[in-house]
Scaffold this motif. Structure first.
Motif, PDB file in Angstrom:
ATOM      1  N   SER A  94      -5.553   3.562   9.263  1.00 44.88           N
ATOM      2  CA  SER A  94      -4.953   3.284  10.564  1.00 44.88           C
ATOM      3  C   SER A  94      -5.022   1.785  10.856  1.00 44.88           C
ATOM      4  CB  SER A  94      -5.674   4.082  11.657  1.00 44.88           C
ATOM      5  OG  SER A  94      -7.056   3.817  11.592  1.00 44.88           O
ATOM      6  N   SER A  95      -5.602   1.027   9.929  1.00 44.49           N
ATOM      7  CA  SER A  95      -5.702  -0.419  10.104  1.00 44.49           C
ATOM      8  C   SER A  95      -4.311  -1.054  10.135  1.00 44.49           C
ATOM      9  CB  SER A  95      -6.508  -1.052   8.961  1.00 44.49           C
ATOM     10  OG  SER A  95      -6.428  -2.461   9.045  1.00 44.49           O
ATOM     11  N   VAL A  96      -4.125  -1.951  11.072  1.00 53.21           N
ATOM     12  CA  VAL A  96      -2.860  -2.681  11.139  1.00 53.21           C
ATOM     13  C   VAL A  96      -3.089  -4.152  10.790  1.00 53.21           C
ATOM     14  CG1 VAL A  96      -1.760  -1.136  12.817  1.00 53.21           C
ATOM     15  CG2 VAL A  96      -3.180  -3.025  13.629  1.00 53.21           C
ATOM     16  N   TYR A  97      -4.272  -4.447  10.283  1.00 51.16           N
ATOM     17  CA  TYR A  97      -4.602  -5.828   9.958  1.00 51.16           C
ATOM     18  C   TYR A  97      -3.929  -6.256   8.671  1.00 51.16           C
ATOM     19  CZ  TYR A  97      -8.138  -5.271  13.558  1.00 51.16           C
ATOM     20  OH  TYR A  97      -8.770  -5.038  14.740  1.00 51.16           O
ATOM     21  N   GLU A  98      -3.199  -7.340   8.738  1.00 54.22           N
ATOM     22  CA  GLU A  98      -2.493  -7.870   7.574  1.00 54.22           C
ATOM     23  C   GLU A  98      -3.458  -8.176   6.436  1.00 54.22           C
ATOM     24  OE1 GLU A  98       0.787  -8.631   5.422  1.00 54.22           O
ATOM     25  OE2 GLU A  98       0.859  -7.964   7.500  1.00 54.22           O
ATOM     26  N   ASN A  99      -4.691  -8.623   6.787  1.00 54.77           N
ATOM     27  CA  ASN A  99      -5.649  -8.948   5.719  1.00 54.77           C
ATOM     28  C   ASN A  99      -6.072  -7.704   4.932  1.00 54.77           C
ATOM     29  OD1 ASN A  99      -7.124  -8.066   7.962  1.00 54.77           O
ATOM     30  ND2 ASN A  99      -8.901  -9.293   7.457  1.00 54.77           N
ATOM     31  N   ASP A 100      -6.081  -6.518   5.556  1.00 48.18           N
ATOM     32  CA  ASP A 100      -6.376  -5.284   4.827  1.00 48.18           C
ATOM     33  C   ASP A 100      -5.246  -4.971   3.846  1.00 48.18           C
ATOM     34  OD1 ASP A 100      -8.871  -4.734   5.869  1.00 48.18           O
ATOM     35  OD2 ASP A 100      -8.100  -3.467   7.478  1.00 48.18           O
ATOM     36  N   ILE A 101      -4.021  -5.156   4.295  1.00 51.97           N
ATOM     37  CA  ILE A 101      -2.863  -4.898   3.425  1.00 51.97           C
ATOM     38  C   ILE A 101      -2.879  -5.879   2.254  1.00 51.97           C
ATOM     39  CG2 ILE A 101      -0.333  -4.905   3.323  1.00 51.97           C
ATOM     40  CD1 ILE A 101      -0.458  -4.043   6.364  1.00 51.97           C
ATOM     41  N   ALA A 104      -5.685  -5.012  -0.231  1.00 49.93           N
ATOM     42  CA  ALA A 104      -5.323  -3.869  -1.073  1.00 49.93           C
ATOM     43  C   ALA A 104      -4.536  -4.338  -2.302  1.00 49.93           C
ATOM     44  CB  ALA A 104      -4.514  -2.853  -0.279  1.00 49.93           C
ATOM     45  N   LYS A 105      -3.725  -5.377  -2.131  1.00 49.00           N
ATOM     46  CA  LYS A 105      -2.912  -5.900  -3.236  1.00 49.00           C
ATOM     47  C   LYS A 105      -3.757  -6.583  -4.308  1.00 49.00           C
ATOM     48  CE  LYS A 105       1.152  -6.680  -0.335  1.00 49.00           C
ATOM     49  NZ  LYS A 105       1.994  -7.702   0.294  1.00 49.00           N
ATOM     50  N   THR A 106      -4.999  -6.952  -3.981  1.00 51.09           N
ATOM     51  CA  THR A 106      -5.839  -7.655  -4.960  1.00 51.09           C
ATOM     52  C   THR A 106      -6.491  -6.701  -5.962  1.00 51.09           C
ATOM     53  OG1 THR A 106      -7.872  -7.596  -3.628  1.00 51.09           O
ATOM     54  CG2 THR A 106      -6.362  -9.465  -3.255  1.00 51.09           C
ATOM     55  N   TYR A 107      -6.426  -5.405  -5.686  1.00 48.72           N
ATOM     56  CA  TYR A 107      -7.000  -4.409  -6.599  1.00 48.72           C
ATOM     57  C   TYR A 107      -5.901  -3.890  -7.518  1.00 48.72           C
ATOM     58  CZ  TYR A 107     -11.264  -4.206  -3.823  1.00 48.72           C
ATOM     59  OH  TYR A 107     -12.430  -4.519  -3.186  1.00 48.72           O
ATOM     60  N   LYS A 108      -6.095  -4.046  -8.824  1.00 47.70           N
ATOM     61  CA  LYS A 108      -5.065  -3.600  -9.766  1.00 47.70           C
ATOM     62  C   LYS A 108      -4.907  -2.078  -9.755  1.00 47.70           C
ATOM     63  CE  LYS A 108      -7.871  -3.538 -14.032  1.00 47.70           C
ATOM     64  NZ  LYS A 108      -9.200  -3.604 -13.502  1.00 47.70           N
ATOM     65  N   THR A 109      -5.936  -1.367  -9.332  1.00 52.58           N
ATOM     66  CA  THR A 109      -5.882   0.096  -9.298  1.00 52.58           C
ATOM     67  C   THR A 109      -5.125   0.635  -8.084  1.00 52.58           C
ATOM     68  OG1 THR A 109      -8.053   0.064  -8.242  1.00 52.58           O
ATOM     69  CG2 THR A 109      -8.008   0.472 -10.609  1.00 52.58           C
TER      70      THR A 109
END
Length: 135
Positions: A94-101, A104-109
């Motif tokens: 439910s996070s709307v924080y851009e830094n969370d999105i 998530a992109k930094t994990y290859k999995t």
């Protein structure tokens, strides 16, 4: 007949787990859903599957904010398991924080970030993506 899809949901919210279970039932796919309420329990579950040479999940939906081991800590622990099987993982938050999105992109999995609530259409897309591959 669709191939059976193994789904692991990691979320500490019982209502969310219930909703996802109902959505899974409505997709028309044959799916086995296992829910764990924190990342630590999910890691233990995966270790059990590996130890018993059982089928790993094809798809994992991971909440970010959970007790004991949060979503990010789960991903760090998961990478240490050394699993070679490709598992589609999505952050479901439910996070709307851009830094969370962005994180998530930094994990290859991690294949993507899905904002709660999960829709039946989105879950069908995820299942169809798994169904195109030999499982």
């Amino acid at each position: 007949m669709n191939t059976k899809i193994n789904l692991l949901v990691i979320d500490d919210d019982d209502i969310n787990i219930f909703i996802i279970k109902k959505i899974v039932e409505k997709t028309g796919f044959e799916a086995k859903m296992v829910a764990k309420t924190n990342g630590s329990m999910a890691i233990e579950y995966l270790q059990e599957l590996i130890a018993n040479n059982e089928v790993l999940p094809h798809l994992i939906l991971i909440d970010i904010n959970m007790p004991v081991l949060n979503g990010w800590e789960f991903l760090d622990a998961y990478e240490k398991l050394g699993i070679q099987t490709e598992i589609d993982m999505y952050m479901l938050s439910s996070s709307v924080y851009e830094n969370d999105i962005e994180k998530a992109k930094t994990y290859k999995t991690v294949k993507g970030f899905i904002s709660k609530p999960l829709s039946i259409e989105r879950l069908i897309e995820l299942f169809e993506g798994k169904n195109t591959q030999a499982i």
